[in-house]
Design a protein around this motif. Structure first.
Motif, PDB file in Angstrom:
ATOM      1  N   LYS A  26       0.831  -1.201   0.000  1.00  0.00           N
ATOM      2  CA  LYS A  26       0.000   0.000   0.000  1.00  0.00           C
ATOM      3  C   LYS A  26       0.864   1.249   0.000  1.00  0.00           C
ATOM      4  CE  LYS A  26      -1.256  -0.665   4.680  1.00  0.00           C
ATOM      5  NZ  LYS A  26      -2.317  -0.545   5.671  1.00  0.00           N
ATOM      6  N   VAL A  27       0.219   2.354  -0.328  1.00  0.00           N
ATOM      7  CA  VAL A  27       0.835   3.671  -0.250  1.00  0.00           C
ATOM      8  C   VAL A  27       0.108   4.422   0.865  1.00  0.00           C
ATOM      9  CG1 VAL A  27       1.200   5.876  -1.422  1.00  0.00           C
ATOM     10  CG2 VAL A  27       1.462   3.738  -2.688  1.00  0.00           C
ATOM     11  N   VAL A  28       0.882   5.019   1.765  1.00  0.00           N
ATOM     12  CA  VAL A  28       0.320   5.774   2.877  1.00  0.00           C
ATOM     13  C   VAL A  28       0.744   7.226   2.713  1.00  0.00           C
ATOM     14  CG1 VAL A  28       0.214   6.038   5.383  1.00  0.00           C
ATOM     15  CG2 VAL A  28       0.467   3.746   4.365  1.00  0.00           C
ATOM     16  N   LEU A  29      -0.218   8.109   2.681  1.00  0.00           N
ATOM     17  CA  LEU A  29       0.014   9.544   2.538  1.00  0.00           C
ATOM     18  C   LEU A  29      -0.379  10.198   3.854  1.00  0.00           C
ATOM     19  CD1 LEU A  29       0.606  11.847   0.411  1.00  0.00           C
ATOM     20  CD2 LEU A  29      -1.864  11.933   0.113  1.00  0.00           C
ATOM     21  N   GLU A  30       0.561  10.914   4.468  1.00  0.00           N
ATOM     22  CA  GLU A  30       0.296  11.607   5.727  1.00  0.00           C
ATOM     23  C   GLU A  30       0.432  13.104   5.488  1.00  0.00           C
ATOM     24  OE1 GLU A  30       1.795  10.085   9.704  1.00  0.00           O
ATOM     25  OE2 GLU A  30       2.978  11.925   9.463  1.00  0.00           O
ATOM     26  N   ILE A  31      -0.607  13.848   5.823  1.00  0.00           N
ATOM     27  CA  ILE A  31      -0.622  15.290   5.603  1.00  0.00           C
ATOM     28  C   ILE A  31      -0.731  15.963   6.966  1.00  0.00           C
ATOM     29  CG2 ILE A  31      -1.781  17.213   4.454  1.00  0.00           C
ATOM     30  CD1 ILE A  31      -3.007  15.040   2.557  1.00  0.00           C
ATOM     31  N   ASP A  72      -8.564   3.529   0.517  1.00  0.00           N
ATOM     32  CA  ASP A  72      -9.028   2.337   1.228  1.00  0.00           C
ATOM     33  C   ASP A  72      -8.989   2.529   2.743  1.00  0.00           C
ATOM     34  OD1 ASP A  72      -9.408   0.598  -1.115  1.00  0.00           O
ATOM     35  OD2 ASP A  72      -7.252   0.868  -1.356  1.00  0.00           O
ATOM     36  N   GLY A  73      -8.252   3.530   3.200  1.00  0.00           N
ATOM     37  CA  GLY A  73      -8.173   3.826   4.624  1.00  0.00           C
ATOM     38  C   GLY A  73      -8.060   5.324   4.825  1.00  0.00           C
ATOM     39  N   LEU A  74      -8.733   5.840   5.851  1.00  0.00           N
ATOM     40  CA  LEU A  74      -8.752   7.270   6.111  1.00  0.00           C
ATOM     41  C   LEU A  74      -8.773   7.477   7.619  1.00  0.00           C
ATOM     42  CD1 LEU A  74      -9.167  10.206   5.042  1.00  0.00           C
ATOM     43  CD2 LEU A  74     -11.626   9.745   5.105  1.00  0.00           C
ATOM     44  N   GLU A  88      -4.740   5.959   3.013  1.00  0.00           N
ATOM     45  CA  GLU A  88      -4.100   4.712   2.600  1.00  0.00           C
ATOM     46  C   GLU A  88      -4.757   4.175   1.344  1.00  0.00           C
ATOM     47  OE1 GLU A  88      -4.138   1.889   5.781  1.00  0.00           O
ATOM     48  OE2 GLU A  88      -3.040   3.211   7.135  1.00  0.00           O
ATOM     49  N   LYS A  89      -3.921   3.724   0.415  1.00  0.00           N
ATOM     50  CA  LYS A  89      -4.413   3.109  -0.822  1.00  0.00           C
ATOM     51  C   LYS A  89      -3.759   1.745  -0.972  1.00  0.00           C
ATOM     52  CE  LYS A  89      -6.599   2.708  -4.651  1.00  0.00           C
ATOM     53  NZ  LYS A  89      -8.012   2.416  -4.597  1.00  0.00           N
ATOM     54  N   ASP A  90      -4.587   0.693  -0.933  1.00  0.00           N
ATOM     55  CA  ASP A  90      -4.079  -0.664  -1.112  1.00  0.00           C
ATOM     56  C   ASP A  90      -3.648  -0.870  -2.549  1.00  0.00           C
ATOM     57  OD1 ASP A  90      -4.687  -1.216   1.542  1.00  0.00           O
ATOM     58  OD2 ASP A  90      -6.671  -2.007   1.056  1.00  0.00           O
ATOM     59  N   LEU A  91      -2.488  -1.483  -2.721  1.00  0.00           N
ATOM     60  CA  LEU A  91      -1.993  -1.792  -4.062  1.00  0.00           C
ATOM     61  C   LEU A  91      -2.196  -3.262  -4.392  1.00  0.00           C
ATOM     62  CD1 LEU A  91       1.334   0.224  -3.886  1.00  0.00           C
ATOM     63  CD2 LEU A  91      -0.846   0.945  -4.861  1.00  0.00           C
ATOM     64  N   PRO A  93      -4.848  -6.449  -3.927  1.00  0.00           N
ATOM     65  CA  PRO A  93      -6.221  -6.767  -3.514  1.00  0.00           C
ATOM     66  C   PRO A  93      -6.230  -7.498  -2.169  1.00  0.00           C
ATOM     67  CG  PRO A  93      -5.867  -7.361  -5.808  1.00  0.00           C
ATOM     68  CD  PRO A  93      -4.515  -6.972  -5.237  1.00  0.00           C
ATOM     69  N   ALA A  94      -7.211  -7.219  -1.323  1.00  0.00           N
ATOM     70  CA  ALA A  94      -7.277  -7.766   0.036  1.00  0.00           C
ATOM     71  C   ALA A  94      -7.197  -9.293   0.032  1.00  0.00           C
ATOM     72  CB  ALA A  94      -8.561  -7.308   0.723  1.00  0.00           C
ATOM     73  N   ALA A  95      -7.886  -9.963  -0.889  1.00  0.00           N
ATOM     74  CA  ALA A  95      -7.852 -11.428  -0.941  1.00  0.00           C
ATOM     75  C   ALA A  95      -6.445 -11.941  -1.213  1.00  0.00           C
ATOM     76  CB  ALA A  95      -8.815 -11.935  -2.009  1.00  0.00           C
ATOM     77  N   GLN A  96      -5.705 -11.260  -2.055  1.00  0.00           N
ATOM     78  CA  GLN A  96      -4.346 -11.664  -2.393  1.00  0.00           C
ATOM     79  C   GLN A  96      -3.408 -11.397  -1.219  1.00  0.00           C
ATOM     80  OE1 GLN A  96      -2.907  -9.900  -5.994  1.00  0.00           O
ATOM     81  NE2 GLN A  96      -0.938 -10.899  -5.878  1.00  0.00           N
ATOM     82  N   ALA A  97      -3.611 -10.308  -0.494  1.00  0.00           N
ATOM     83  CA  ALA A  97      -2.753  -9.961   0.628  1.00  0.00           C
ATOM     84  C   ALA A  97      -2.876 -10.970   1.763  1.00  0.00           C
ATOM     85  CB  ALA A  97      -3.088  -8.564   1.135  1.00  0.00           C
ATOM     86  N   THR A  98      -4.077 -11.553   1.970  1.00  0.00           N
ATOM     87  CA  THR A  98      -4.276 -12.506   3.060  1.00  0.00           C
ATOM     88  C   THR A  98      -3.647 -13.848   2.751  1.00  0.00           C
ATOM     89  OG1 THR A  98      -6.433 -13.146   2.183  1.00  0.00           O
ATOM     90  CG2 THR A  98      -6.397 -11.409   3.874  1.00  0.00           C
ATOM     91  N   ARG A  99      -3.364 -14.153   1.490  1.00  0.00           N
ATOM     92  CA  ARG A  99      -2.746 -15.423   1.115  1.00  0.00           C
ATOM     93  C   ARG A  99      -1.243 -15.422   1.338  1.00  0.00           C
ATOM     94  NH1 ARG A  99      -4.429 -16.031  -4.727  1.00  0.00           N
ATOM     95  NH2 ARG A  99      -5.954 -14.411  -4.486  1.00  0.00           N
TER      96      ARG A  99
END
Length: 100
Positions: A26-31, A72-74, A88-91, A93-99
């Motif tokens: 994921k990419v996390v942007l903090e402002i 995907d996250g705020l 946060e923006k997931d790069l 897919p959630a199903a793939q990340a859990t595997r």
């Protein structure tokens, strides 16, 4: 954020800091800024325009709507005198990340 946050007392010392972190998944942007405390995550969702109604669109107020539809996250927190908004923006897919 910058235009609204510092609107009441603009000065040459106003600042905004953007941090970007890439984790591979994921990419996390903090402002961050030191504007008056404001939690943008509490802004109510706008009603989507109804194409069947012939009403003029509001001018402005779509920023958080656009952000919510893309990320995907705020999150928001106040650290001392700073507003901290985290996107946060997931790069992967959630199903793939859990595997993994």
């Amino acid at each position: 954020m910058f235009r609204h946050g510092y609107e009441a007392s603009p000065s040459e010392r106003d600042w905004i800091e953007v941090r970007i972190r890439y984790t591979g998944e994921k990419v996390v942007l903090e402002i961050r800024d030191e504007a008056p405390a404001f939690d943008p995550t509490t802004v109510e969702e706008l009603q989507e325009p109804n194409a069947d109604q012939d009403l003029p669109l509001m001018e402005g107020g779509y920023g958080m709507h656009i952000i919510r539809s893309v990320v995907d996250g705020l999150g928001y927190r106040r650290e001392g005198s700073e507003n901290v908004l985290v996107l946060e923006k997931d790069l992967v897919p959630a199903a793939q990340a859990t595997r993994r």
